[in-house]
Design a protein around this motif. Sequence first.
Motif, PDB file in Angstrom:
ATOM      1  N   MET A   2      -7.063   6.944   6.238  1.00 17.61           N
ATOM      2  CA  MET A   2      -6.085   6.586   7.273  1.00 17.61           C
ATOM      3  C   MET A   2      -5.596   7.833   7.992  1.00 17.61           C
ATOM      4  O   MET A   2      -5.457   7.845   9.211  1.00 17.61           O
ATOM      5  N   LEU A  13      -8.104   5.834   0.495  1.00 22.14           N
ATOM      6  CA  LEU A  13      -7.547   5.119   1.642  1.00 22.14           C
ATOM      7  C   LEU A  13      -6.577   6.015   2.416  1.00 22.14           C
ATOM      8  O   LEU A  13      -6.595   6.055   3.644  1.00 22.14           O
ATOM      9  N   LEU A  35      -6.907   4.159  -3.662  1.00 20.78           N
ATOM     10  CA  LEU A  35      -5.740   4.349  -2.797  1.00 20.78           C
ATOM     11  C   LEU A  35      -5.660   5.770  -2.251  1.00 20.78           C
ATOM     12  O   LEU A  35      -5.223   5.975  -1.123  1.00 20.78           O
ATOM     13  N   ILE A  76       0.837  -1.198   0.000  1.00 21.75           N
ATOM     14  CA  ILE A  76       0.000   0.000   0.000  1.00 21.75           C
ATOM     15  C   ILE A  76       0.872   1.248   0.000  1.00 21.75           C
ATOM     16  O   ILE A  76       0.637   2.196  -0.769  1.00 21.75           O
TER      17      ILE A  76
END
Lengths: 398, 252
Positions: A269, A265, A262, A238
């Motif tokens: 996060m 993400l 991504l 990742i």
Amino acid sequence: MSRRSLCGSLRFGLLATLLRGFFVMQFSDKRNRLKFWLVLAALLLLPFITDALLGRSWVRIVDFAMLYIMLALGLNIVVGYAGLLDLGYIAFFAVGAYCYALTGSPHLALAFPMMFPAGVHLPFWIVLPMAALVAGGFGVLLGAPTLRLRGDYLAIVTLGFGEIIRIFLNNLDAPVNLTNGPQGISRIDPVSVAGVSLNSTQHIFGIVFPAVHLYFYLFLAFTALVVFVSRRLERSRIGRAWMAIREDEVAASAMGIDTRNLKLLAFAMGAMSGGASGALFAGFQGFVSPESFSLMESVMVLCMVVLGGMGNIAGVIFGAILLALLPEVLRHIVVPAQQALFGRTLVDPESLRMLLFGTALIVMMLYRPAGLLPSRVRRRELGADEPAAETSVYDATH
Amino acid sequence: MLRTSRIGKKFGGLSALSDVTLHIQRGEIYGLIGPNGAGKTTLFNVLTGLYQPSAGEFQFNGAHYRAGKPHVLARAGIARTFQNIRLFANLTALENVMIGRHVRTRAGVFGALLRNRATRDEERAITERSRELLSYVGVGKSGQTLAKHLSYGEQRRLEIARALATDPLLLALDEPAAGMNATETASLKTLLQTIRGSGITVLLIEHDVKLIMGLCDRVAVLDYGRKIAEGVPEQVRKDPAVIAAYLGGGDE
């Protein structure tokens, strides 16, 4: 087995796994292990040392610095790894803080007296993950419309989102009093761990732990968790995909990286870390109001990341500590110094702070554009190269 | 393997591609040539999902594609290189290739956090395969060098390695020999033959006519966005329309 102890053992199991992983990863050889114990001991003693040398108020300042470290590390995922310039990051801190405030205070009794006559008082271990998840959700929500934007445009839109959240919090006292507007929410429940409220002085083995010390250990644990998560993500499939997006988004997508997912993400996060930090802030402070979440705060956190060294965990931590402590140091030095020299205070420390801060940034950009502790990658990007024979992270970890 | 049907692409009023119908067979090296501005790279960008075609569609490995989603096509098995090299300049050569493995690997956030056995094994496999690929294209010794510090020819090769890391069925190369000297071009030719030998179909845009003629099984010629000729190299070379396009036909 009662539910509580089951919960407890689960928690301990997870903690043990994480600790072991951290240990194995970082301190596998003997010298490093020694270093680890020394650092740990120093950190555990830090509140006592600070208390003895500088006084109780400084322990509180250190506590706030820990919150800033968590924030800066979260933003580092978005800015440092994925290369997405986010100027509204403090919004996630706000979301986390208000999550905690609403579900851990008598406030909701005002808005919904029928449903919650005493307000809502959920336990910390439920509220904290919830705050992180809600903030993560907001991260995705605010990230989604910005997916096609880059650089300056992205910065402007995220800046707008940050302000939208703050203004909502400021105005959501009518028609339903959800946030209590500019007055903010007070009487927030203190964090309590295993039935022990951290807002009280505890005596353990004859040692006195005041509340600020207890919060320090709580924040330390969470900071360690965020560091761990950042490190693991950085050196994973990742993390590599994020760096690919940062380097060249078109090439990354042509190599099969789903840039949309991504990027979302990364936003999520980063926002989760901000949200958790916000919840801890609300519990620690006992009071939240929209003015804690101004644009200036977003800028400060971004500066911590940039000043310390984008993409490098140690650098980001360093930058956060530096910028979190600077105003306090100034306050304690500038006023007495002026009093001694001129007999009165000529320059307000607050305005001096902005002046010094601006100067520091300019000097930094001129002489150390990659940050005080630059990451491997940024160092290269800005030309100062090491020999080609450097060991890669992949060699080091295999 | 790849069949395009009447693909068109307009940029505003400019018709960059019109009615391009090609058929690339499995296992061949297919050349795409044409004067500058003929639409070769545009066609590439359509086939790799960077552009959405204004008309027509294409069929790859039995499935139809129209909408431009590069990562979907990479997953389906089309990998490409770029005319103006687009490596991840500040990452090492090895990291560049490892990123190419992304689409064939699975580890997510939880794998990264827990670093369980499956994730560790996968990471090891990624590193191993990437090292192999670096040696395969001949930059095995430069794994720890930053992509931007490699020589031009090495960067071109690294881009091929990164594309191969996605386990493609079709490898699309946009002017891989541009800027290479004769020796480098010769070894590139050998490399491409080896790649074809391993069962990967190659689609090649190239200006170096010698390379195209010596390497390709079939060639298509684009001019002003239209296909003006297609066939084996010998036949295409003699085609009057091609000669006219390249040398300026005048009024025939």
